[in-house]
Design a protein around this motif. Structure first.
Motif, PDB file in Angstrom:
ATOM      1  N   LYS A  43       7.750 -25.170   0.466  1.00  0.00           N
ATOM      2  CA  LYS A  43       8.196 -26.127  -0.837  1.00  0.00           C
ATOM      3  C   LYS A  43       9.174 -27.137  -0.668  1.00  0.00           C
ATOM      4  CE  LYS A  43       6.776 -25.997  -4.388  1.00  0.00           C
ATOM      5  NZ  LYS A  43       5.475 -26.480  -4.755  1.00  0.00           N
ATOM      6  N   ILE A  44      10.183 -26.686   0.199  1.00  0.00           N
ATOM      7  CA  ILE A  44      11.300 -27.874   0.745  1.00  0.00           C
ATOM      8  C   ILE A  44      10.554 -29.064   1.511  1.00  0.00           C
ATOM      9  CG2 ILE A  44      13.135 -26.288  -0.019  1.00  0.00           C
ATOM     10  CD1 ILE A  44      13.638 -26.145   3.143  1.00  0.00           C
ATOM     11  N   SER A  45       9.476 -28.886   1.959  1.00  0.00           N
ATOM     12  CA  SER A  45       8.845 -29.814   3.183  1.00  0.00           C
ATOM     13  C   SER A  45       8.272 -30.742   2.354  1.00  0.00           C
ATOM     14  CB  SER A  45       8.236 -29.199   4.142  1.00  0.00           C
ATOM     15  OG  SER A  45       9.142 -27.785   4.715  1.00  0.00           O
ATOM     16  N   PRO A  46       8.254 -32.118   2.961  1.00  0.00           N
ATOM     17  CA  PRO A  46       7.555 -33.067   2.518  1.00  0.00           C
ATOM     18  C   PRO A  46       6.126 -32.946   2.897  1.00  0.00           C
ATOM     19  CG  PRO A  46       8.942 -34.035   4.363  1.00  0.00           C
ATOM     20  CD  PRO A  46       9.185 -32.596   4.085  1.00  0.00           C
ATOM     21  N   ASP A  47       5.121 -33.568   2.159  1.00  0.00           N
ATOM     22  CA  ASP A  47       3.743 -33.747   2.975  1.00  0.00           C
ATOM     23  C   ASP A  47       3.707 -34.347   4.239  1.00  0.00           C
ATOM     24  OD1 ASP A  47       2.583 -32.297   0.847  1.00  0.00           O
ATOM     25  OD2 ASP A  47       2.546 -33.786  -0.604  1.00  0.00           O
ATOM     26  N   PRO A  48       2.448 -34.175   5.029  1.00  0.00           N
ATOM     27  CA  PRO A  48       1.679 -33.088   5.030  1.00  0.00           C
ATOM     28  C   PRO A  48       2.098 -31.905   5.392  1.00  0.00           C
ATOM     29  CG  PRO A  48       1.216 -34.419   6.941  1.00  0.00           C
ATOM     30  CD  PRO A  48       2.635 -34.927   6.166  1.00  0.00           C
ATOM     31  N   LYS A  49       1.417 -30.782   4.839  1.00  0.00           N
ATOM     32  CA  LYS A  49       1.930 -29.529   5.129  1.00  0.00           C
ATOM     33  C   LYS A  49       0.947 -28.553   4.635  1.00  0.00           C
ATOM     34  CE  LYS A  49       4.368 -29.402   0.789  1.00  0.00           C
ATOM     35  NZ  LYS A  49       5.906 -29.481   0.059  1.00  0.00           N
ATOM     36  N   ILE A  50       0.655 -27.316   5.446  1.00  0.00           N
ATOM     37  CA  ILE A  50      -0.003 -26.178   4.655  1.00  0.00           C
ATOM     38  C   ILE A  50       0.569 -24.960   5.435  1.00  0.00           C
ATOM     39  CG2 ILE A  50      -2.048 -27.531   5.029  1.00  0.00           C
ATOM     40  CD1 ILE A  50      -2.700 -25.710   7.504  1.00  0.00           C
ATOM     41  N   ILE A  51       0.068 -23.763   4.438  1.00  0.00           N
ATOM     42  CA  ILE A  51       0.568 -22.516   4.982  1.00  0.00           C
ATOM     43  C   ILE A  51      -0.702 -21.822   5.639  1.00  0.00           C
ATOM     44  CG2 ILE A  51       1.178 -20.134   4.379  1.00  0.00           C
ATOM     45  CD1 ILE A  51       2.891 -21.027   1.932  1.00  0.00           C
ATOM     46  N   TRP A  52      -0.696 -21.544   6.705  1.00  0.00           N
ATOM     47  CA  TRP A  52      -1.790 -21.011   7.413  1.00  0.00           C
ATOM     48  C   TRP A  52      -1.885 -19.677   7.686  1.00  0.00           C
ATOM     49  CZ3 TRP A  52      -3.027 -21.724  13.234  1.00  0.00           C
ATOM     50  CH2 TRP A  52      -4.240 -21.293  13.672  1.00  0.00           C
ATOM     51  N   ALA A  53      -2.753 -18.818   7.468  1.00  0.00           N
ATOM     52  CA  ALA A  53      -3.092 -17.461   7.467  1.00  0.00           C
ATOM     53  C   ALA A  53      -4.066 -17.297   8.526  1.00  0.00           C
ATOM     54  CB  ALA A  53      -2.934 -16.495   6.419  1.00  0.00           C
ATOM     55  N   PRO A  54      -4.330 -17.398   9.854  1.00  0.00           N
ATOM     56  CA  PRO A  54      -5.297 -17.244  10.800  1.00  0.00           C
ATOM     57  C   PRO A  54      -6.271 -15.957  10.454  1.00  0.00           C
ATOM     58  CG  PRO A  54      -3.257 -17.388  11.918  1.00  0.00           C
ATOM     59  CD  PRO A  54      -3.078 -17.581  10.673  1.00  0.00           C
ATOM     60  N   LEU A  55      -5.526 -14.912  10.095  1.00  0.00           N
ATOM     61  CA  LEU A  55      -6.154 -13.442  10.197  1.00  0.00           C
ATOM     62  C   LEU A  55      -5.766 -12.725   8.660  1.00  0.00           C
ATOM     63  CD1 LEU A  55      -4.965 -12.081  13.353  1.00  0.00           C
ATOM     64  CD2 LEU A  55      -6.990 -13.051  13.057  1.00  0.00           C
ATOM     65  N   GLY A  56      -5.618 -13.965   7.845  1.00  0.00           N
ATOM     66  CA  GLY A  56      -5.544 -13.397   6.423  1.00  0.00           C
ATOM     67  C   GLY A  56      -4.391 -13.009   5.781  1.00  0.00           C
ATOM     68  N   ILE A  57      -4.286 -12.899   4.540  1.00  0.00           N
ATOM     69  CA  ILE A  57      -2.994 -12.430   3.855  1.00  0.00           C
ATOM     70  C   ILE A  57      -3.328 -11.239   3.036  1.00  0.00           C
ATOM     71  CG2 ILE A  57      -1.978 -14.559   3.759  1.00  0.00           C
ATOM     72  CD1 ILE A  57      -2.270 -14.792   0.791  1.00  0.00           C
ATOM     73  N   SER A  58      -2.189 -10.372   2.694  1.00  0.00           N
ATOM     74  CA  SER A  58      -2.358  -9.089   1.974  1.00  0.00           C
ATOM     75  C   SER A  58      -2.846  -9.354   0.572  1.00  0.00           C
ATOM     76  CB  SER A  58      -0.996  -8.123   2.295  1.00  0.00           C
ATOM     77  OG  SER A  58      -0.173  -8.625   1.403  1.00  0.00           O
ATOM     78  N   ARG A  59      -3.309  -8.425  -0.194  1.00  0.00           N
ATOM     79  CA  ARG A  59      -3.445  -8.537  -1.443  1.00  0.00           C
ATOM     80  C   ARG A  59      -2.279  -8.627  -2.424  1.00  0.00           C
ATOM     81  NH1 ARG A  59      -6.624  -3.877  -4.624  1.00  0.00           N
ATOM     82  NH2 ARG A  59      -4.657  -2.800  -4.265  1.00  0.00           N
ATOM     83  N   LEU A  60      -1.263  -7.922  -1.841  1.00  0.00           N
ATOM     84  CA  LEU A  60       0.032  -8.214  -2.600  1.00  0.00           C
ATOM     85  C   LEU A  60       0.733  -9.495  -2.638  1.00  0.00           C
ATOM     86  CD1 LEU A  60       1.887  -6.294  -4.402  1.00  0.00           C
ATOM     87  CD2 LEU A  60       2.968  -5.400  -2.527  1.00  0.00           C
ATOM     88  N   ALA A  61       0.566 -10.148  -1.300  1.00  0.00           N
ATOM     89  CA  ALA A  61       0.901 -11.347  -1.024  1.00  0.00           C
ATOM     90  C   ALA A  61       0.133 -12.308  -2.140  1.00  0.00           C
ATOM     91  CB  ALA A  61       0.999 -11.839   0.353  1.00  0.00           C
ATOM     92  N   ARG A  62      -1.155 -12.301  -1.937  1.00  0.00           N
ATOM     93  CA  ARG A  62      -1.911 -13.160  -2.798  1.00  0.00           C
ATOM     94  C   ARG A  62      -1.574 -12.908  -4.303  1.00  0.00           C
ATOM     95  NH1 ARG A  62      -6.219 -11.578  -0.593  1.00  0.00           N
ATOM     96  NH2 ARG A  62      -6.460 -13.191   0.856  1.00  0.00           N
ATOM     97  N   ASP A  63      -1.155 -11.778  -4.808  1.00  0.00           N
ATOM     98  CA  ASP A  63      -0.897 -11.804  -6.175  1.00  0.00           C
ATOM     99  C   ASP A  63       0.565 -12.497  -6.330  1.00  0.00           C
ATOM    100  OD1 ASP A  63      -2.804 -10.187  -6.505  1.00  0.00           O
ATOM    101  OD2 ASP A  63      -1.766  -8.225  -6.330  1.00  0.00           O
ATOM    102  N   LEU A  64       1.346 -12.439  -5.460  1.00  0.00           N
ATOM    103  CA  LEU A  64       2.612 -13.050  -5.571  1.00  0.00           C
ATOM    104  C   LEU A  64       2.430 -14.544  -5.745  1.00  0.00           C
ATOM    105  CD1 LEU A  64       5.685 -13.629  -5.493  1.00  0.00           C
ATOM    106  CD2 LEU A  64       5.653 -13.740  -2.878  1.00  0.00           C
ATOM    107  N   ILE A  65       1.383 -15.333  -4.699  1.00  0.00           N
ATOM    108  CA  ILE A  65       1.100 -16.732  -4.853  1.00  0.00           C
ATOM    109  C   ILE A  65       0.578 -16.904  -6.200  1.00  0.00           C
ATOM    110  CG2 ILE A  65      -0.364 -18.450  -4.072  1.00  0.00           C
ATOM    111  CD1 ILE A  65       1.952 -17.782  -2.201  1.00  0.00           C
ATOM    112  N   SER A  66      -0.411 -16.114  -6.858  1.00  0.00           N
ATOM    113  CA  SER A  66      -1.015 -16.180  -8.052  1.00  0.00           C
ATOM    114  C   SER A  66       0.300 -15.985  -9.286  1.00  0.00           C
ATOM    115  CB  SER A  66      -2.009 -15.226  -8.392  1.00  0.00           C
ATOM    116  OG  SER A  66      -2.632 -15.336  -9.683  1.00  0.00           O
TER     117      SER A  66
END
Length: 333
Positions: A43-66
């Motif tokens: 969030k503090i970084s200018p574009d271009p940028k991504i969060i990359w999860a090559p082996l996936g993220i947990s359900r609880l972490a996905r719930d946080l993003i939502s």
């Protein structure tokens, strides 16, 4: 490498660079601490940028993003990496935890931020920020303060969530942890800490059917070794090995070792009771030692660690049991 003015100055230059893409990379089945820390830096970084999860993220972490309701570019699985970019490895002390990432080819553009056991291999990166904290979110909060950036409500909420989960609802928190949370709460005028904790607990109570079955099978397949004062259990599942190990230690075992085999990949999760950690047992060191014998990666915390390797998971689990047995004998527990 710890935080100081020189490292922060270099980190500031990297984060503020608009010419190069920034990849914020999180580990296998990334937990809330990893994803929240990556989110704050994203969030503090200018574009271009991504969060990359090559082996996936947990359900609880996905719930946080939502829950944050904030547009974030999160990509799971394999992608084509840009060569002329900066890479941030967040909350990870084992390169095997992030899949086939080209570690040696990116050292001159690699930033690692982590709170787990130190990995000497990571010292060759452009920046290796390693601090003795109970969560990576605490380190990121310190970084944000050093950089003098604005911490908004959503960043504060995310960082608190990461701290809450990685300290097991403050069970492993230090005084400095509580101080950090109190400071972050100042950014959340209309949110109570108890509500954040409740939100993080609710998804864990809603086990889906596959997790329930995996946990049942873990207990059905469980075997144990009674060392007198210490009860070691081991088991094997197809998935949710971390949940199974945690449940076993919270109910019946002093040490739980649970393995999962997926094709040639072996994953092992280890959990240890706190009283054994206080006696000198370190699951992270044991996992790292055993992993090296199988050309894999291992590490984590003294009470919670894991191994990723290519090979037979049963052989790896048995090697972990043997190492715990030797360590317990050496420490005269």
């Amino acid at each position: 490498m710890s935080l100081n003015s020189n490292y922060v100055k270099k980190l500031k230059e990297i984060i503020e660079c608009k010419k190069k893409k920034k990849y914020f990379i999180v580990h296998h089945n990334a937990d809330v601490d990893a994803v929240a820390a990556a989110y704050a830096l994203y969030k503090i970084s200018p574009d271009p940028k991504i969060i990359w999860a090559p082996l996936g993220i947990s359900r609880l972490a996905r719930d946080l993003i939502s829950k944050l309701e904030d547009p974030v570019n999160v990509i799971e699985g394999d992608i084509s990496l840009q060569e002329d970019a900066f890479y941030f490895i967040i909350d990870t002390n084992s390169i095997e935890q992030i899949g086939n990432f080209p570690f040696t080819e990116t050292l001159d553009r690699l930033v690692i931020i982590d709170h787990h056991s130190e990995n000497p291999l990571f010292k060759s990166a452009l920046l290796y920020i390693h601090e003795d904290r109970t969560s990576t979110c605490e380190i990121v909060y310190e970084i944000l303060r050093y950089l003098g950036v604005t911490i908004n409500k959503k960043i504060a909420y995310a960082l608190i969530s990461g701290i809450v989960t990685d300290t097991a609802r403050f069970k492993y928190a230090k005084n400095s942890t509580i101080k950090t949370v109190c400071e972050l709460l100042d950014y959340l005028e209309d949110v109570e800490l108890k509500d954040i904790i409740r939100t993080l607990e609710e998804p864990s109570l809603k086990f889906d059917r596959s997790k329930r079955i995996a946990l049942i099978k873990a207990f059905q397949r469980m075997s144990y070794e009674d060392l007198g004062k210490v009860l070691i259990v081991k088991s094997f599942v197809g998935a949710f090995e971390g949940d199974a190990a945690a449940l076993m230690v919270s109910t019946i075992a002093d040490i739980a070792i649970v393995g999962a085999q997926k094709d040639e990949e072996a994953r092992v999760s280890v959990r240890v009771k706190q009283w054994l950690v206080e006696k000198g047992i370190n699951a992270s060191e044991i996992c790292r030692k055993v992993a090296s014998e199988f050309d894999g990666g291992g590490g984590g915390h003294p009470a919670a660690a894991g191994i990723n390797a290519i090979g037979d998971v049963e052989a790896i689990v048995n090697a972990v049991v043997d190492e715990f047995r030797r360590t317990i004998k050496d420490l005269k527990i």
